[in-house]
Structure formats: C-alpha cells, structure tokens
Enzyme design. Structure first.
Site, mmCIF file in Angstrom:
data_model
loop_
_atom_site.group_PDB
_atom_site.id
_atom_site.type_symbol
_atom_site.label_atom_id
_atom_site.label_comp_id
_atom_site.label_asym_id
_atom_site.label_seq_id
_atom_site.Cartn_x
_atom_site.Cartn_y
_atom_site.Cartn_z
ATOM 1 N N ASN A 9 0.862 -1.188 0.000
ATOM 2 C CA ASN A 9 0.000 0.000 0.000
ATOM 3 C C ASN A 9 0.897 1.236 0.000
ATOM 4 O OD1 ASN A 9 -1.874 2.010 0.445
ATOM 5 N ND2 ASN A 9 -2.269 1.448 2.582
ATOM 6 N N LYS A 11 -0.023 4.338 -0.163
ATOM 7 C CA LYS A 11 -0.677 5.497 0.465
ATOM 8 C C LYS A 11 -0.533 6.727 -0.453
ATOM 9 C CE LYS A 11 -0.145 3.394 4.956
ATOM 10 N NZ LYS A 11 -0.028 3.590 6.411
ATOM 11 N N HIS A 95 -9.259 0.332 5.733
ATOM 12 C CA HIS A 95 -7.944 0.641 6.292
ATOM 13 C C HIS A 95 -8.117 1.565 7.498
ATOM 14 C CE1 HIS A 95 -3.868 2.241 6.665
ATOM 15 N NE2 HIS A 95 -3.465 1.207 5.959
ATOM 16 N N GLU A 97 -6.648 4.138 8.427
ATOM 17 C CA GLU A 97 -6.637 5.572 8.118
ATOM 18 C C GLU A 97 -7.978 6.024 7.561
ATOM 19 O OE1 GLU A 97 -1.861 5.349 7.370
ATOM 20 O OE2 GLU A 97 -3.208 5.494 5.642
ATOM 21 N N GLU A 167 -4.444 -5.362 10.903
ATOM 22 C CA GLU A 167 -3.504 -4.258 11.072
ATOM 23 C C GLU A 167 -3.707 -3.639 12.456
ATOM 24 O OE1 GLU A 167 -4.081 -0.868 8.633
ATOM 25 O OE2 GLU A 167 -6.250 -0.895 8.826
ATOM 26 N N GLY A 173 3.332 3.207 12.470
ATOM 27 C CA GLY A 173 3.993 4.497 12.583
ATOM 28 C C GLY A 173 4.202 4.977 14.006
ATOM 29 N N SER A 213 2.781 -1.933 10.340
ATOM 30 C CA SER A 213 4.035 -1.430 9.797
ATOM 31 C C SER A 213 5.112 -2.525 9.827
ATOM 32 C CB SER A 213 4.519 -0.230 10.611
ATOM 33 O OG SER A 213 3.665 0.873 10.404
#
Length: 217
Positions: A9, A11, A95, A97, A167, A173, A213
């Site tokens: 991904n 992003k 996702h 985000e 995830e 991050g 990550s």
C-alpha cells in the site's frame, strides 16, 4: 491450499516517475514469483501507469479505496466498476486511516465490500484495534465487531474472494511492533470467527495477512 498473498500500500506517496521506477524495480525483483499472489496499490492517478509496467508480470494492481455507488453525482469519488474497468484486481477496504481520519464506519465498509465483490474485485478487508483497546484487553471484541459488521449479509461462498488484513493500529507508525505471536493470536481468532460465520472448510481457504508497519529487518 491457500495461495500466499502480499500487497504493498503506497498510500499518498510517489510522483509519476517515482511510481514507474518503483514498479519496475519490484517487477524485476519478483521475476521468480511462482505459486504466490502479489499486488501493488499505488495512488489512483498512477494506477494505469503502474499496470502498464506490470504487463506480463505475476503482480496485480489494487486500489486503496473506492465508493459503493456504481455511478452518480459523487464529486471526487471513484466507483469499483471504474477500478475494475482500468484493470484493478484488488481494492483495500476499511484501512485504519480510512476509519480514523475519514470516519468510515462499519456500515460504510460493509457497503464497500459488497460493491467491490459485485464489481468483480477482491477486497483486502482491514481490521484492527487501537492502542487503548489493546491495553484495555478489548482486542477480540473490537475485531469481532469489525469482522461481523463488515461481512454482514455477504454470502459465505463469497468469503474466499476476500483477503483479511489484520492491522494493529497501535503498531502503525508508532515505533511499537506487534510480535509474531501477537499477530498469530489475532489471526487464529479471526479464522475461528470466520468459521463460525461460514464453515471450517471455507474459513481454512481465506487468506489472513498481517497489515501493520513492517521494516526490512
């Protein structure tokens, strides 16, 4: 037998020349890929360029998002039919985000999964808990809610066209890392939950991947 799957991904990163160079490097690096499934998920505007580079390669193209309506007055949105039309095989849905920044709830995610399947795409369905949820020992409750709501009213026969990505949001991050044991524990919980929602046979065939990550080491 489940085919191993890995996806990248990107992003909101790369410009056109960077996307092409990165794709060429990955394509060359994966020439020996056999018996496995892989996908690159660049920004919308580079999907066609990336797909062109990947011609003749075992690597597919996926989008990072999509909208559940097939067409209409939805400025700035892209339908799953459009993604399929330009050659996408996969799409990331749910996702963290999208959930956290863009406030997509389980109902929207469920609509997107249904629409993606109807368009002939393979959803990469993301689930995962926040740091405070893990600290409160509510990981399984959160995952259960996300999985059950995301797959609501989807026929179990369609489950095998869905890739589930665990995830842990707390490991993205933040400098914190999920151990292999932590990831496997949640993967096992998800597979048992999928078996409850479908059958043991179907659940065994569903790919569950880790989506937190990851560094080269």
């Amino acid at each position: 037998m489940r085919t191993p799957f890995i996806a990248g991904n990107w992003k909101m990163h790369t410009k056109l020349d960077e996307a092409i160079n990165l794709t060429e490097g990955i394509k060359n690096g994966l020439k020996g890929l056999a018996g496995k499934e892989a996908a690159l998920c660049p920004p919308y505007v580079y999907l066609s360029a990336v797909q062109e580079v990947l011609k003749g390669s075992p690597v597919g193209v996926g989008a990072q998002n999509g909208y559940f309506q097939p067409q209409g007055a939805f400025t700035g949105e892209v339908s799953f039919e459009m993604l399929k039309d330009i050659g996408c095989a996969y799409v990331i849905i749910g996702h963290s985000e999208r959930r956290q920044i863009f406030k997509e709830d389980n109902d929207i995610i469920n609509k997107k999964i249904k629409a993606a399947l109807a368009a002939g795409l393979k959803p990469i369905f993301c689930v995962g808990e926040l740091l405070e949820e893990r600290q409160d020992n509510t990981t399984e409750r959160v995952i259960r809610q996300q999985v059950e709501a995301g797959l609501d009213e989807i026929a179990p026969d369609n489950f095998q066209n869905i890739i589930v990505a665990y995830e842990p949001v707390w490991a993205i991050g933040t400098g914190k890392n999920a151990t292999p044991e932590q990831a496997q524990e949640v993967h096992l919980f998800i597979r048992k939950l999928l078996a409850h929602l479908s059958s043991e046979v179907i659940a065994k065939e569903i790919r569950i991947i880790y989506g937190g990550s990851v560094k080269p080491d």
